[in-house]
Design an enzyme around this catalytic site. Structure first.
Site, mmCIF file in Angstrom:
data_model
loop_
_atom_site.group_PDB
_atom_site.id
_atom_site.type_symbol
_atom_site.label_atom_id
_atom_site.label_comp_id
_atom_site.label_asym_id
_atom_site.label_seq_id
_atom_site.Cartn_x
_atom_site.Cartn_y
_atom_site.Cartn_z
ATOM 1 N N SER A 182 56.877 26.304 98.673
ATOM 2 C CA SER A 182 56.327 25.835 97.399
ATOM 3 C C SER A 182 55.667 26.975 96.641
ATOM 4 O O SER A 182 55.162 26.774 95.537
ATOM 5 C CB SER A 182 55.283 24.743 97.643
ATOM 6 N N HIS A 200 61.801 21.593 97.881
ATOM 7 C CA HIS A 200 60.450 21.530 98.443
ATOM 8 C C HIS A 200 60.070 20.102 98.812
ATOM 9 O O HIS A 200 59.901 19.244 97.941
ATOM 10 C CB HIS A 200 59.435 22.096 97.445
ATOM 11 N N GLU A 248 60.677 18.367 95.247
ATOM 12 C CA GLU A 248 60.848 19.212 94.062
ATOM 13 C C GLU A 248 62.045 20.144 94.273
ATOM 14 O O GLU A 248 62.069 20.912 95.229
ATOM 15 C CB GLU A 248 59.586 20.038 93.803
ATOM 16 N N ASN A 286 51.707 21.217 93.639
ATOM 17 C CA ASN A 286 50.763 22.136 94.269
ATOM 18 C C ASN A 286 49.962 22.955 93.267
ATOM 19 O O ASN A 286 48.866 23.431 93.587
ATOM 20 C CB ASN A 286 51.483 23.056 95.253
#
Length: 287
Positions: free
Chosen positions: A122, A143, A155, A194
């Site tokens: 990430s 991800h 993702e 994130n």
């Protein structure tokens, strides 16, 4: 088989993330090979997955037959050469760029020209890895979120080198394993979730380190006032404080900004080996 069909999946790295990614794919019907250079890590991964699936059987989420069939489709190996027939390889090793580049270069010599090579990172965007392979158009980020067996979101990140076909195949694959994908049309470190979560963790650590509240109290506020299912300190323990450390160090190396370094608390805990749930102690104590 058409070249763009994903029939066989491989996962490199049998830690908490990699093992769960492999099981999710196996549960969805894919033959999966989970590879790790450490035999002990593979043994631990198999035991971990059996324990997790037994819990889900007990709760009625899966039948014994469904789980047994998934384990039948899941194989374990120490040899990266055994991944040669995979149509998709998902890398889930340590969050270090050099290690990822070395792995992708090895995979490039083994897999077919149509194989998608995806990193679960990430933080490290795939453009930092893509020039290590012959077909950079097949490289992207896919991800997953921890715990992978529970979290629906994935993702998919399209780098400047990633072909539209690779992005489309990756999105279709994520849907096929009963996850919800979001496509980022261009790269940015941390992606969506994130980057937002990182701001929350930074503020939580600032409040903790400056004595405004304990980590337990900050977690409680996030759960009861913000309705988060888990507080930021418990989440850092779950994902691993070493992961937080490597992510922040990678960001610091990219930016040169001292503020991107890990917090002093995270550095201290990593140096002590207090990495969270996986070592029995982080911000909290675990049995």
């Amino acid at each position: 088989m058409k070249n763009n069909e994903i029939k066989k999946v491989a996962v490199v790295g049998s830690g908490v993330m990699g093992s769960q990614i492999a099981m999710v794919c196996a549960l969805a019907g894919y033959p999966v090979t989970l590879q790790d250079i450490e035999r002990d890590s593979l043994s631990k991964a198999k035991a971990f997955l059996q324990e997790q699936m037994d819990k889900r059987i007990a709760k009625g989420r899966y039948t014994v037959e469904e789980v047994d069939n998934a384990f039948t489709r899941l194989s374990f190996t120490e040899h990266v050469e055994d991944l040669s027939n995979a149509d998709l390889v998902i890398e889930a090793i340590v969050e270090k760029l050099d290690a990822k580049r070395e792995l992708f270069a090895k995979l490039d010599k083994i897999v077919a020209p149509h194989t998608i090579l995806a990193t679960n990172s990430s933080t490290i965007v795939s453009s930092k890895i893509a020039d290590a392979v012959t077909h950079p158009e097949n490289v992207c980020n896919i991800h997953f979120f921890n715990p992978v067996l529970v979290m629906e979101m994935v993702e998919v990140v399209k780098g400047p080198h990633t072909s539209d076909e690779t992005a489309e195949r990756s999105m279709a694959f994520v849907k096929s394993i009963r996850k919800t994908p979001v496509l980022l049309k261009k790269e940015i470190s941390g992606f969506i979730a994130n980057r937002i979560l990182g701001k929350l963790m930074d503020e939580a650590l600032f409040l903790y380190e400056n004595g405004y509240a304990t980590h337990e109290e900050i977690d409680l506020v996030c759960k009861k006032a913000l309705n988060h299912p888990i507080g930021p300190f418990a989440l850092m323990d779950l994902t691993g404080l070493d992961v937080n450390y490597f992510v922040r160090m990678q960001r610091y190396h990219e930016s040169g900004d001292e503020q991107d370094k890990p917090s002093r608390t995270v550095i201290e805990k990593v140096e002590k080996g207090e990495l969270g749930k996986k070592t029995g102690k982080g911000f909290y104590q675990y049995n």
